[in-house]
Scaffold this motif. Structure first.
Motif, PDB file in Angstrom:
ATOM      1  N   THR A 181      74.708  52.271  66.411  1.00  0.00           N
ATOM      2  CA  THR A 181      75.506  51.682  65.227  1.00  0.00           C
ATOM      3  C   THR A 181      74.594  52.124  64.310  1.00  0.00           C
ATOM      4  N   ALA A 202      82.936  50.815  73.526  1.00  0.00           N
ATOM      5  CA  ALA A 202      81.075  51.638  72.411  1.00  0.00           C
ATOM      6  C   ALA A 202      80.456  52.665  72.459  1.00  0.00           C
ATOM      7  N   GLY A 212      83.014  56.133  66.096  1.00  0.00           N
ATOM      8  CA  GLY A 212      82.730  55.195  66.775  1.00  0.00           C
ATOM      9  C   GLY A 212      83.759  53.769  67.353  1.00  0.00           C
ATOM     10  N   ASP A 214      85.209  49.611  67.708  1.00  0.00           N
ATOM     11  CA  ASP A 214      84.866  48.140  67.441  1.00  0.00           C
ATOM     12  C   ASP A 214      83.418  47.705  68.335  1.00  0.00           C
ATOM     13  N   TRP A 215      82.005  46.753  67.779  1.00  0.00           N
ATOM     14  CA  TRP A 215      81.437  46.064  68.388  1.00  0.00           C
ATOM     15  C   TRP A 215      81.162  45.328  67.734  1.00  0.00           C
ATOM     16  N   SER A 219      80.634  49.361  63.702  1.00  0.00           N
ATOM     17  CA  SER A 219      81.009  50.595  64.589  1.00  0.00           C
ATOM     18  C   SER A 219      79.986  51.263  65.215  1.00  0.00           C
ATOM     19  N   GLU A 221      78.517  53.357  68.993  1.00  0.00           N
ATOM     20  CA  GLU A 221      79.151  54.330  69.923  1.00  0.00           C
ATOM     21  C   GLU A 221      78.199  54.670  70.952  1.00  0.00           C
TER      22      GLU A 221
END
Length: 325
Positions: A181, A202, A212, A214-215, A219, A221
């Protein structure tokens, strides 16, 4: 008639008494209770649990011993991650339970599919839904499969098909996905609950290639470069021994000049991951994937075979060490 019934009842009672287990008398005159009597006595006296166990074993036979389990960590590796599938197949065939599974990048995808499948057959069937022509095309890089906008719909569609509305809690195996994040302190989160599809999306967002995903309002990755082998998260799942599957090419990463500079940079950084080998794990398995590039998804069957073969080669050692603990 009444006396006939009384006689029949008396005969039945005497027959039942004759069939009941009888206490035995030792040579010194001490009367030994039956196994059933010892079970009852042990239940009434909870402190004497060993006596209850011995009596139950005499009546019902010995208990089956529980087989020890492993916690598996699946690292990144793009298309080379198909080797993770073979590794899990080898454990399944050896009947070694997996009590927890952790992953990031493609390792997170394979871990999520395994955890949320009711059986190995379902796991393998869902993997077949991942069409080779939609997975890691060398000339187009990962942007077509992992990218945003219309291109990102390929991955989104696949995850929707195989994961749907599944959540972390619906899996057969405890699962942890590590997600980076950026801009947040600490810069990583461990997904343990909620929508599984969003967490995998993600974890599969490749830095430099796609925005990235969305979680839970963040954001996220892939954490593949910085956290290739999330051992701390694996240890948090329990005290079972940890098996790491490392599919990276730490020596001679094949980076085609046809790839975008972003992808070339990602692969180079991935291969030089600071965790090289998963220090702290009980076992690290590195399948021999020499000559297979990070985007060669058309060699899926070969990758699965090599992953399976690599784990099978150390199964005896794993089982011996687990038995000794």
């Amino acid at each position: 008639m009444f006396f006939s019934r009384v006689i029949v009842l008396a005969l039945l009672l005497s027959s039942a008494a004759a069939c009941a287990p009888r206490a035995t008398k030792r040579s010194d005159g001490v009367v030994m209770p039956t196994a059933q009597e010892r079970v009852s006595e042990a239940v009434e006296a909870p402190a004497e649990t060993s006596e209850a166990s011995e009596a139950q074993q005499e009546l019902y036979g010995p208990k089956s011993s529980a087989r020890k389990s492993l916690i598996v960590v699946l690292g990144p590796g793009l298309a080379r991650g198909y080797a993770h599938v073979g590794a899990l197949q080898a454990l399944e065939e050896a009947k070694i339970p997996v009590s927890g599974i952790v992953g990031t990048e493609v390792g997170g995808l394979i871990a999520a599919l395994y955890s949320s499948s009711a059986s190995m057959n379902e796991f393998e069937w869902r993997l077949l839904q991942m069409k080779e022509q939609d997975f890691f095309r060398p000339r187009q890089g990962l942007s077509r499969w992992l990218g945003t906008g219309n291109n990102g719909k390929i991955l989104d569609g696949f995850l929707e098909q195989v994961l749907g509305t599944k959540s972390f809690s619906s899996g057969r195996t405890p699962l942890r996905l590590v997600i980076k994040t950026p801009g947040r302190i600490p810069p990583f989160v461990v997904a343990t609950e909620g929508d599984l599809k969003s967490a995998v999306r993600a974890a599969m967002a490749i830095p430099g290639l796609s925005e990235g995903a969305d979680w839970q309002g963040l954001s996220g990755e892939s954490a593949g470069i910085e956290r290739a082998y999330p051992l701390a998260e694996a240890r948090a799942l329990g005290d079972a021994p940890i098996l790491v599957i490392d599919v990276l090419d730490h020596k001679n990463p094949s980076v085609s000049k046809e790839l975008s500079k972003e992808l070339q940079s990602y692969i180079a950084a991935l291969s030089g991951s600071p965790y090289q080998g998963g220090e702290g794990a009980n076992w690290v398995v590195r399948p021999d994937l020499s000559g297979i590039g990070y985007l060669e998804s058309d060699r899926r069957a070969e990758l699965i075979f090599k992953g399976k073969k690599a784990v099978q080669a150390i199964l005896t050692k794993i089982m011996q060490e687990m038995k000794a603990e």
